[in-house]
Motif scaffolding. Structure first.
Motif, PDB file in Angstrom:
ATOM      1  N   ASP A  45       0.837  -1.216   0.000  1.00  0.00           N
ATOM      2  CA  ASP A  45       0.000   0.000   0.000  1.00  0.00           C
ATOM      3  C   ASP A  45       0.865   1.257   0.000  1.00  0.00           C
ATOM      4  OD1 ASP A  45      -2.244  -1.486  -0.062  1.00  0.00           O
ATOM      5  OD2 ASP A  45      -2.633  -1.401   2.112  1.00  0.00           O
ATOM      6  N   GLU A  64       2.210   1.800  -3.429  1.00  0.00           N
ATOM      7  CA  GLU A  64       1.151   2.238  -4.332  1.00  0.00           C
ATOM      8  C   GLU A  64       0.849   3.729  -4.147  1.00  0.00           C
ATOM      9  OE1 GLU A  64      -2.096  -0.524  -4.300  1.00  0.00           O
ATOM     10  OE2 GLU A  64      -2.138  -0.488  -6.485  1.00  0.00           O
ATOM     11  N   VAL A  87       4.446   5.078  -9.019  1.00  0.00           N
ATOM     12  CA  VAL A  87       3.979   3.689  -9.112  1.00  0.00           C
ATOM     13  C   VAL A  87       2.563   3.657  -9.688  1.00  0.00           C
ATOM     14  CG1 VAL A  87       3.368   1.627  -7.778  1.00  0.00           C
ATOM     15  CG2 VAL A  87       5.439   2.930  -7.224  1.00  0.00           C
ATOM     16  N   GLU A  88       2.395   2.809 -10.736  1.00  0.00           N
ATOM     17  CA  GLU A  88       1.069   2.689 -11.334  1.00  0.00           C
ATOM     18  C   GLU A  88       0.219   1.684 -10.558  1.00  0.00           C
ATOM     19  OE1 GLU A  88       1.010   2.000 -15.616  1.00  0.00           O
ATOM     20  OE2 GLU A  88      -0.870   0.911 -15.305  1.00  0.00           O
ATOM     21  N   LYS A  89       0.821   0.488 -10.300  1.00  0.00           N
ATOM     22  CA  LYS A  89       0.064  -0.493  -9.498  1.00  0.00           C
ATOM     23  C   LYS A  89       1.030  -1.483  -8.843  1.00  0.00           C
ATOM     24  CE  LYS A  89      -1.006  -3.783 -13.143  1.00  0.00           C
ATOM     25  NZ  LYS A  89      -2.000  -4.531 -13.877  1.00  0.00           N
ATOM     26  N   VAL A  90       0.546  -2.057  -7.771  1.00  0.00           N
ATOM     27  CA  VAL A  90       1.324  -3.064  -7.040  1.00  0.00           C
ATOM     28  C   VAL A  90       0.449  -4.309  -6.921  1.00  0.00           C
ATOM     29  CG1 VAL A  90       2.452  -3.629  -4.847  1.00  0.00           C
ATOM     30  CG2 VAL A  90       2.557  -1.283  -5.732  1.00  0.00           C
ATOM     31  N   GLU A  91       1.047  -5.429  -7.299  1.00  0.00           N
ATOM     32  CA  GLU A  91       0.267  -6.671  -7.251  1.00  0.00           C
ATOM     33  C   GLU A  91       0.948  -7.639  -6.285  1.00  0.00           C
ATOM     34  OE1 GLU A  91      -0.964 -10.178 -10.377  1.00  0.00           O
ATOM     35  OE2 GLU A  91      -0.031  -8.347 -11.154  1.00  0.00           O
ATOM     36  N   VAL A 119       5.763  -4.717  -8.913  1.00  0.00           N
ATOM     37  CA  VAL A 119       5.549  -3.263  -8.958  1.00  0.00           C
ATOM     38  C   VAL A 119       5.661  -2.759 -10.394  1.00  0.00           C
ATOM     39  CG1 VAL A 119       6.313  -1.033  -8.032  1.00  0.00           C
ATOM     40  CG2 VAL A 119       6.605  -3.108  -6.674  1.00  0.00           C
TER      41      VAL A 119
END
Lengths: 309, 226
Positions: free
Chosen positions: A78, A81, A86-90, A129
């Motif tokens: 989080d 993110e 940063v576009e998205k973190v999975e 990331v």
């Protein structure tokens, strides 16, 4: 005003019809120009889709020790993110990682057997990331490096590895390829559009050059500049509109024919036919708008020259 | 009506086309301008048509300096001056009818006026049967008669004729001169340049003789003397 407009339109139609050879030549050249512009729209869409795919494949993974608590990993996720780079973190759990590994290596019996013999899942959970731009990976990797001792479970640092340095050469190379392709594409587009516009402008100018004596006669009989210019500009509009329609019609079978190969060629990129159909309104406006604008500007400037004489 | 006040025209290469010309043309006159090639006749007409500007001096049309006119005023001025040329200068993609109608349209005349006046003016030059012919379907004399019809259809104050018989055979020349005389008799001022001695002698009207950009003779009932 209405009478003048009616006469200008009528004269434009008559000139267009009576100078059919010149009209045909102008439409042909303008069709080629609009075809180039349209092709550039498709090429640009395909290039963007390809670059997007390349961008999509670039990421960095942060691996965590097997004893790391999921809640701590997610909390760090989080935090990452929240960075604007940063576009998205999975989050990929150990179990998911194992499933992915099994799916990937399903055909390798030895590896599968070795994996079964282990008591515990040897794979680490990780955060994948994705940056908003490939140039941001260095910053993100630096940020994570700075947090190595801050991200803990029960006071034990849990970050095991960041794969940025291993992928760095590839990321740098892809970043540079993407930038080069975009720059090259931009200048190529600009050069092709400029060349097409110049060719069209010269063709329309040549068409009006044949009427230069007529223009001088029109001046001498007391026609106003706008009354002289009107029919030529209207002819320019007709050249642009007809060339635009021809181009749009030509693109239908062409994109239909190229649709599947283009999709396969770019490895799941875009189907140009689908792109054409889905974006028809904007392509229609671009092609027709460019054609009409080219016709109007070219004829306006060409007549202006002979009105000054 | 037309007044040249000490008008000179010197081109960029320093050649003198007109030198200190002062002359006047009164309403209803028929004036012929004669002279060798390069005498300045065509330059004189170009200045009246505002196709070129004088280097010094001024040209007045009804007391207005025509080279000071704004663009919209110039358009109106040109509607008051009819022009015919040696090379006819008809619009090649328009029929005889359309060539004449164009001049009327340019002057803002209505469709009804055009439909009534064009056949009438074509009948004056005896060409109503060639109304729908294109210029390339007409003989030289017929083209010139269409050009005359176009020049007079808006009832101009003055008709400028630059060598109108230069490309015509003797019979067509005679016909064109007769038409010009008829137009003048009806009150339109005519300004004619020509090389044709027969035309001048037949007219027996005012003759201005030019040489090397200057007026060397101005006879009220002149003959062609060079």
């Amino acid at each position: 005003m209405f009478l003048t407009t009616k006469r200008i339109i009528k004269a434009g139609f008559i000139n267009f019809w009576r100078n059919s050879f010149v009209s045909l030549a102008s439409i042909l050249v303008m069709t080629i120009t609009l075809f180039v512009i349209g092709s550039l729209i498709f090429a640009n869409a395909m290039m963007m889709a390809t670059l997007e795919q390349i961008r999509d494949r670039v990421d960095i993974n942060v691996y965590f020790i097997t004893t790391a608590a999921e809640v701590d990993i997610l909390e760090f996720g989080d935090e990452l993110e929240g960075l604007e780079e940063v576009e998205k973190v999975e989050f990929v759990s150990r179990e998911q990682a194992l499933e992915e590994f099994r799916a990937r290596r399903a055909g390798d019996a030895i590896e599968m057997q070795a994996l079964d013999e282990l008591d515990d899942n040897p794979l680490q959970s990780r955060l994948r990331v994705k940056a908003t731009d490939p140039t941001h990976y260095e910053f993100i990797a630096g940020y994570i490096d700075g947090q190595v001792n801050e991200v803990t479970t029960d006071g034990v640092p849990i970050i095991a590895k960041i794969n940025f340095q291993e992928n760095r050469a590839m990321i740098d190379s892809l970043t540079s390829i993407i930038a080069s392709v975009e720059t090259f594409g931009f200048f190529l587009t600009l050069a092709l559009i400029a060349a097409s516009i110049l060719i069209t402008f010269n063709t329309v100018r040549l068409a009006i050059y044949t009427a230069r004596d007529e223009i001088s006669v029109m001046r001498l009989v007391g026609a106003s500049y706008s009354y002289i210019r009107g029919p030529f500009v209207f002819e320019g509009i007709m050249y642009g509109a007809i060339a635009g329609i021809i181009t749009l019609v030509l693109f239908y079978p062409l994109t239909l024919w190229m649709g599947v190969p283009s999709e396969q060629f770019f490895g799941g990129g875009i189907n140009v036919f689908t792109y054409y159909v889905e974006n028809f309104a904007s392509i229609f406006l671009t092609i027709m708008g460019s054609g009409i604008a080219l016709g109007v500007v070219s004829s306006f400037l060409a007549v202006k020259k002979y009105l000054r004489m | 009506m037309i007044y040249f006040d000490q008008v000179s025209k010197i081109y960029i290469d320093s050649s003198i086309a007109l030198e200190n010309i002062t002359l006047s043309v009164t309403p209803g006159e028929f004036v012929s301008v004669v002279g060798h090639s390069g005498a300045g006749k065509t330059t004189l007409l170009k200045l009246i048509l505002v196709e070129d500007k004088p280097s010094s001096g001024a040209i007045y049309f009804h007391s207005t300096d025509i080279h000071d006119l704004r663009r919209d005023e110039l358009t109106l001025y040109r509607q008051r001056v009819g022009t015919i040329f040696q090379d006819f200068r008809l619009l090649p993609n328009k029929t005889a009818y359309e060539n004449i109608a164009f001049a009327m349209e340019a002057a803002g005349r209505t469709d009804e006026e055009i439909e009534a006046d064009v056949p009438h003016v074509l009948s004056l030059v005896d060409l109503e049967h060639k109304m729908w012919n294109f210029p390339h379907e007409l003989s030289g004399g017929e083209k010139q008669r269409v050009a005359i019809a176009r020049a007079i259809v808006n009832q101009p104050d003055v008709l400028i004729a630059d060598e109108p018989t230069g490309n015509l055979d003797p019979l067509s020349t005679y016909e064109v001169v007769q038409i010009l005389k008829k137009i003048n008799d009806l009150g339109t001022t005519v300004l004619l340049t020509t090389h044709n001695k027969g035309v001048i002698d037949n007219l027996g009207r005012r003759v201005i003789t030019m040489d090397k950009g200057r007026v060397v003779r101005d006879d009220s009932t002149g003959r062609y003397i060079l």
